[in-house]
Every structure is written in C-alpha cells, then in structure tokens.
Design an enzyme around this catalytic site. Structure first.
Site, PDB file in Angstrom:
ATOM      1  N   LYS A  37      21.564   5.696  22.559  1.00 39.50           N
ATOM      2  CA  LYS A  37      22.026   7.072  23.252  1.00 39.50           C
ATOM      3  C   LYS A  37      21.358   7.389  24.646  1.00 39.50           C
ATOM      4  O   LYS A  37      21.550   7.483  25.702  1.00 39.50           O
ATOM      5  CB  LYS A  37      21.346   8.387  22.393  1.00 39.50           C
ATOM      6  N   ASP A  45      39.850  -0.115  17.892  1.00 42.10           N
ATOM      7  CA  ASP A  45      38.376  -0.046  17.971  1.00 42.10           C
ATOM      8  C   ASP A  45      37.978  -0.271  19.405  1.00 42.10           C
ATOM      9  O   ASP A  45      38.898  -1.182  20.240  1.00 42.10           O
ATOM     10  CB  ASP A  45      37.955  -1.416  17.481  1.00 42.10           C
ATOM     11  N   TYR A  74      19.518   3.599  16.982  1.00 40.01           N
ATOM     12  CA  TYR A  74      20.698   4.453  17.275  1.00 40.01           C
ATOM     13  C   TYR A  74      20.302   5.416  18.497  1.00 40.01           C
ATOM     14  O   TYR A  74      21.030   5.582  19.315  1.00 40.01           O
ATOM     15  CB  TYR A  74      21.104   5.327  15.898  1.00 40.01           C
ATOM     16  N   PHE A 107      12.482  16.746   2.288  1.00 41.67           N
ATOM     17  CA  PHE A 107      11.437  15.898   2.864  1.00 41.67           C
ATOM     18  C   PHE A 107      10.152  16.288   3.587  1.00 41.67           C
ATOM     19  O   PHE A 107      10.208  16.307   4.610  1.00 41.67           O
ATOM     20  CB  PHE A 107      12.262  14.893   3.798  1.00 41.67           C
ATOM     21  N   ASN A 164      21.630  19.900  16.035  1.00 36.27           N
ATOM     22  CA  ASN A 164      22.024  19.487  14.558  1.00 36.27           C
ATOM     23  C   ASN A 164      23.532  19.864  14.270  1.00 36.27           C
ATOM     24  O   ASN A 164      23.725  21.072  13.897  1.00 36.27           O
ATOM     25  CB  ASN A 164      21.142  19.795  13.410  1.00 36.27           C
ATOM     26  N   SER A 218      22.508  13.077  22.263  1.00 37.43           N
ATOM     27  CA  SER A 218      21.960  13.672  21.149  1.00 37.43           C
ATOM     28  C   SER A 218      20.512  13.964  21.462  1.00 37.43           C
ATOM     29  O   SER A 218      19.805  13.446  22.440  1.00 37.43           O
ATOM     30  CB  SER A 218      21.659  12.369  20.017  1.00 37.43           C
ATOM     31  N   THR A 232      17.975  13.700  19.782  1.00 34.07           N
ATOM     32  CA  THR A 232      17.036  12.444  19.360  1.00 34.07           C
ATOM     33  C   THR A 232      16.274  11.821  20.609  1.00 34.07           C
ATOM     34  O   THR A 232      15.477  11.210  20.487  1.00 34.07           O
ATOM     35  CB  THR A 232      17.765  11.423  18.445  1.00 34.07           C
ATOM     36  N   ARG A 248      10.290  11.922   5.206  1.00 30.64           N
ATOM     37  CA  ARG A 248      11.046  11.035   5.774  1.00 30.64           C
ATOM     38  C   ARG A 248      10.454  10.173   6.877  1.00 30.64           C
ATOM     39  O   ARG A 248      10.214  10.971   7.905  1.00 30.64           O
ATOM     40  CB  ARG A 248      12.351  11.493   5.732  1.00 30.64           C
TER      41      ARG A 248
HETATM   42  C1  UD1 Z   1      19.509  13.175  12.605  1.00 35.43           C
HETATM   43  C2  UD1 Z   1      19.234  12.223  13.910  1.00 35.43           C
HETATM   44  C3  UD1 Z   1      20.208  12.772  14.834  1.00 35.43           C
HETATM   45  C4  UD1 Z   1      21.652  13.058  14.503  1.00 35.43           C
HETATM   46  C5  UD1 Z   1      21.740  13.883  13.452  1.00 35.43           C
HETATM   47  C6  UD1 Z   1      22.906  14.152  12.921  1.00 35.43           C
HETATM   48  C7  UD1 Z   1      17.009  11.496  13.838  1.00 35.43           C
HETATM   49  C8  UD1 Z   1      15.843  11.313  14.556  1.00 35.43           C
HETATM   50  N1  UD1 Z   1      18.140  12.196  14.175  1.00 35.43           N
HETATM   51  O1  UD1 Z   1      19.009  14.506  12.932  1.00 35.43           O
HETATM   52  O2  UD1 Z   1      20.122  11.823  16.097  1.00 35.43           O
HETATM   53  O3  UD1 Z   1      22.245  13.533  15.646  1.00 35.43           O
HETATM   54  O4  UD1 Z   1      21.092  13.510  12.476  1.00 35.43           O
HETATM   55  O5  UD1 Z   1      23.187  15.503  12.352  1.00 35.43           O
HETATM   56  O6  UD1 Z   1      17.327  10.705  12.892  1.00 35.43           O
HETATM   57  N2  UD1 Z   1      16.440  17.036   5.182  1.00 35.43           N
HETATM   58  C9  UD1 Z   1      15.993  16.997   3.854  1.00 35.43           C
HETATM   59  N3  UD1 Z   1      16.355  16.320   2.701  1.00 35.43           N
HETATM   60  C10 UD1 Z   1      17.705  15.623   2.872  1.00 35.43           C
HETATM   61  C11 UD1 Z   1      18.042  15.440   4.418  1.00 35.43           C
HETATM   62  C12 UD1 Z   1      17.444  16.064   5.244  1.00 35.43           C
HETATM   63  O7  UD1 Z   1      14.911  17.657   3.620  1.00 35.43           O
HETATM   64  O8  UD1 Z   1      18.269  15.129   2.029  1.00 35.43           O
HETATM   65  C13 UD1 Z   1      15.611  17.462   6.259  1.00 35.43           C
HETATM   66  C14 UD1 Z   1      15.131  16.649   7.294  1.00 35.43           C
HETATM   67  O9  UD1 Z   1      13.676  15.773   6.925  1.00 35.43           O
HETATM   68  C15 UD1 Z   1      15.148  17.306   8.545  1.00 35.43           C
HETATM   69  C16 UD1 Z   1      16.184  18.050   8.287  1.00 35.43           C
HETATM   70  O10 UD1 Z   1      16.365  18.102   6.932  1.00 35.43           O
HETATM   71  O11 UD1 Z   1      13.989  18.141   8.542  1.00 35.43           O
HETATM   72  C17 UD1 Z   1      17.470  17.705   9.034  1.00 35.43           C
HETATM   73  O12 UD1 Z   1      17.650  16.444   8.818  1.00 35.43           O
HETATM   74  P1  UD1 Z   1      19.198  15.662   9.125  1.00 35.43           P
HETATM   75  O13 UD1 Z   1      20.262  16.665   8.554  1.00 35.43           O
HETATM   76  O14 UD1 Z   1      19.118  14.411   8.568  1.00 35.43           O
HETATM   77  O15 UD1 Z   1      19.198  15.730  10.880  1.00 35.43           O
HETATM   78  P2  UD1 Z   1      18.157  15.094  11.696  1.00 35.43           P
HETATM   79  O16 UD1 Z   1      17.066  14.234  10.985  1.00 35.43           O
HETATM   80  O17 UD1 Z   1      17.247  16.405  12.446  1.00 35.43           O
END
Ligand code: UD1
Length: 341
Positions: free
Chosen positions: A159, A64, A155, A223, A184, A130, A132, A300
């Site tokens: 960063k 770790d 989180y 979402f 992403n 990120s 983010t 979300r």
């Molecule tokens: C998130 C993190 C980012 C991180 C990345 C890892 C935030 C603000 N950002 O990005 O820091 O580096 O993950 O990959 O949290 N979605 C759905 N259904 C689902 C899951 C996701 O519709 O079950 C949609 C989300 O609303 C979003 C898109 O898919 O619009 C991407 O989501 P996700 O893969 O979770 O990535 P981020 O939220 O963009």
C-alpha cells in the site's frame, strides 16, 4: 438514469467486498461501472446480486489484472473515463508467509492498470490504500500529514509503495489520483444481498463475530486486554462499507473537477471515532440480542494499540462524511450473515 453511451468507470476487484458496494453507489450516482474481477476471492453470484439491487445490467470481465493483454481488450472495447482500482490481495498474515505473491500481485496489477490508462489516455484513478500505512501514529486522531511508519507486513508495504508509485507517476504525466486510506471497513448492504465473504476462518474482527454468533465458530478470542486504552482492548475506527463506497463516488467527482494534471492526494476514510474491541462486542450483543461466546487471549503480533481518523480533509475537500453508526453496521453485517444460512 444512465445513458448506454455513458463512458465507463473501470472497477477492478468490483465483485469484492468494498468493490461490490462501490458498484452500487456508482450506479446510484449515474455512473456506468464495468467490473474486472478474477473471482479468486469473490463469488460470480455477486454480479446477479448487484443487478438485483440496482435493476441494471452490469458489464463484467472475468480477468486477472496481471493479464495485461486481457486487460487491454477491456480498455479497447469500453470507453473508460476513470478507474477505481481495488483488485489486490489483502490478508496481512498471508502476506508475511508469501511476500512475493503480494509484491507481484498488488504492484504488477497497479502497474498494468497505469500503463493502459496512459496508453488509452484515461486520467482519473481512485486507489485503495489503507490506514495501515500509518502504523501506530504518534498523534490521534491521525491526519494525512502524519509520517508513514515502516510497514508491519508485505501487505502494508504494497500500500505504501502503491501510493508512492502514484505520486511519482502523477508528477510526470496527465494522471490524477486520489488515494483513499481506509480505516476498518465493516457492515454490508442493507438489502442483505452483498457483504464480506471471507474464505476460511476470518482474520478480521466483525466477520469473526458474526460467524461465532451464527455458530460457525466456537468462540471469539479478544486479542489482548492489557493495552493502554480505557478497557485494555485495541481501538479502531470502524466504517460502514456503504459510507466507504460513497467516498469513492465523491473521490471520482472530485477528480473530474480538477483542472490541474498531476493532482495526487491522500484522504482518510473513517468515522473519526475510535471503538474498542469490547465496545464492538457489546454493541453487537445489544443490537442483535445474540449470544456471543468470547475469551480474552494473548495479543496478536503486529496489532497497534489505537488508531482512528481525522476526517476533516475528506469532509472539506470531498464533501463526504460517514453517516452510519457502528450499531447500524453490525446489524447490517448480521443480516448478511443470516442470509448465508
Ligand atoms: C487489518 C489490517 C488492515 C486492513 C483491515 C481490514 C493490519 C495491521 N491491518 O486491520 O490493513 O485494512 O484489517 O479490515 O493488519 N481482533 C480480535 N479478535 C479477532 C480479530 C480481531 O480481538 O478474532 C481485534 C484485533 O486485535 C484488533 C481489532 O480486533 O484490535 C480489529 O482487527 P481486524 O478486524 O483484524 O483489523 P485491523 O487489524 O485493525
């Protein structure tokens, strides 16, 4: 060919999703990675898989990064010429529930790495940041000059603070650092031997898609479809993890070429192209011919409407660009999911 006495690149979190792919790219580029990982969010099997892909024995330490003394033995035993620091917690939702866990782990591990780099006179650090840090940018595509917005989660704040720690440390020491702002990351190695292994139900879109197509989840929830985008769903810049891994190799080479101590620069690492959630779903169905049950659900909390990268700085200065398509990334992710059965 890597010579046995080649100085090592320390890869913290080297068994994780992005770390493991970066280890492959480092070896392919002639570097000698040494992994430090506590396997808290990865499997020790990854090491054998990496050896299978690369045909090389891989040095690793189960450790770790909060264990300063343990980490010090690694610096003492290996001749380290650079560090790629991945080791961090990354679940956005969990960070809201357990902020102190995130602040302690993500910041103390960085501070430990930095103090040992100083002690052992290691100059070059590539840091996992990120997209983010931008929140919802005012202009798209977002470039590295854009102001950072107040973090939506602990989180995200780790960063931003991590970046600031590096800017401050670089100013007053020999440290040179590249901050890679990932968009992403998705996909998997084309061999199907390494990929993303989320513990429990995935939070991220592509892991959720492939687990649903594999029958492990009942249905995917989109979402929200009432965002101000052409199809109403959020837009992101999805980058193949192998392209992202190669950006780390380019970042390291770039640092090694710097004549200036104190060098500290941020780079966006994305494709430069935005895709909506529905586009990702449709591409997945088209490319894999799999059924994918999904419904539209509420938004979300914390999701931004749209974000995608301006990648000109990385193209010009790191001589890097993403080569793989969204379709390729989804096919590779699906191959990885199928290999887990
Ligand atoms: C998130 C993190 C980012 C991180 C990345 C890892 C935030 C603000 N950002 O990005 O820091 O580096 O993950 O990959 O949290 N979605 C759905 N259904 C689902 C899951 C996701 O519709 O079950 C949609 C989300 O609303 C979003 C898109 O898919 O619009 C991407 O989501 P996700 O893969 O979770 O990535 P981020 O939220 O963009």
């Amino acid at each position: 060919m890597t010579l046995p006495n080649t100085p090592a690149i320390l890869v913290t979190g080297g068994a994780g999703f992005i770390g493991s792919h970066t280890v492959v790219s480092l070896i392919e580029a002639g570097f000698r990675p040494v992994i430090v990982d506590d396997f808290s969010n990865s499997s020790p099997n990854v090491i054998q898989r990496l050896e299978q892909i690369t045909g090389k024995a891989i040095a690793y330490y189960t450790l770790d990064c909060l264990d300063l003394q343990g980490l010090k033995t690694v610096f003492a035993q290996e001749t380290i010429s650079g560090v790629i620091h991945f080791a961090a917690h990354k679940a956005v939702g969990e960070s809201v529930q357990q902020p102190l866990k995130y602040y302690r782990n993500n910041l103390d591990s960085l501070l430990n790495v930095l103090s040992l780099m100083q002690e052992y006179q290691v100059q070059d650090l590539v840091f996992s940041s990120s997209a983010t840090v931008y929140g919802q940018p005012d202009n798209l595509p977002v470039d590295e000059q854009a102001p950072l917005k107040p973090a939506e989660s602990p989180y995200g704040f780790t960063k931003q603070v991590g970046e600031q720690i590096l800017r401050d440390a670089c100013k007053v020491s020999a440290l040179r650092s590249v901050l890679l702002r990932y968009f992403n990351p998705i996909g998997a190695h084309p061999s199907g031997l390494i990929g993303e292994l989320p513990l429990g139900p995935p939070n991220n879109l592509v892991p959720y898609i492939i687990q649903t197509a594999a029958g492990l989840r009942e249905r995917l929830t989109v979402f929200g479809n009432d965002y101000a985008t052409p199809d109403g769903t959020c837009i992101r810049d999805y980058i193949h993890v192998v392209d992202l891994a190669q950006a780390h190799v380019q970042a390291l080479k770039h640092l090694q070429k710097q004549t200036e101590a104190s060098y500290c620069e941020a780079f966006n690492i994305g494709t430069g192209k935005g895709n909506s959630v529905l586009e990702v779903i449709q591409t997945f169905i088209q490319e894999t011919n799999q059924g994918l049950p999904y419904t539209i659900g509420p938004r979300r909390a914390g999701d931004v409407t749209a974000v995608y990268a301006s990648v000109q700085k990385a193209e010009k200065q790191l001589d890097w660009h993403a080569e793989r398509s969204l379709a390729q990334a989804l096919v590779d992710a699906w191959r990885w999911q199928c290999s887990l059965k």
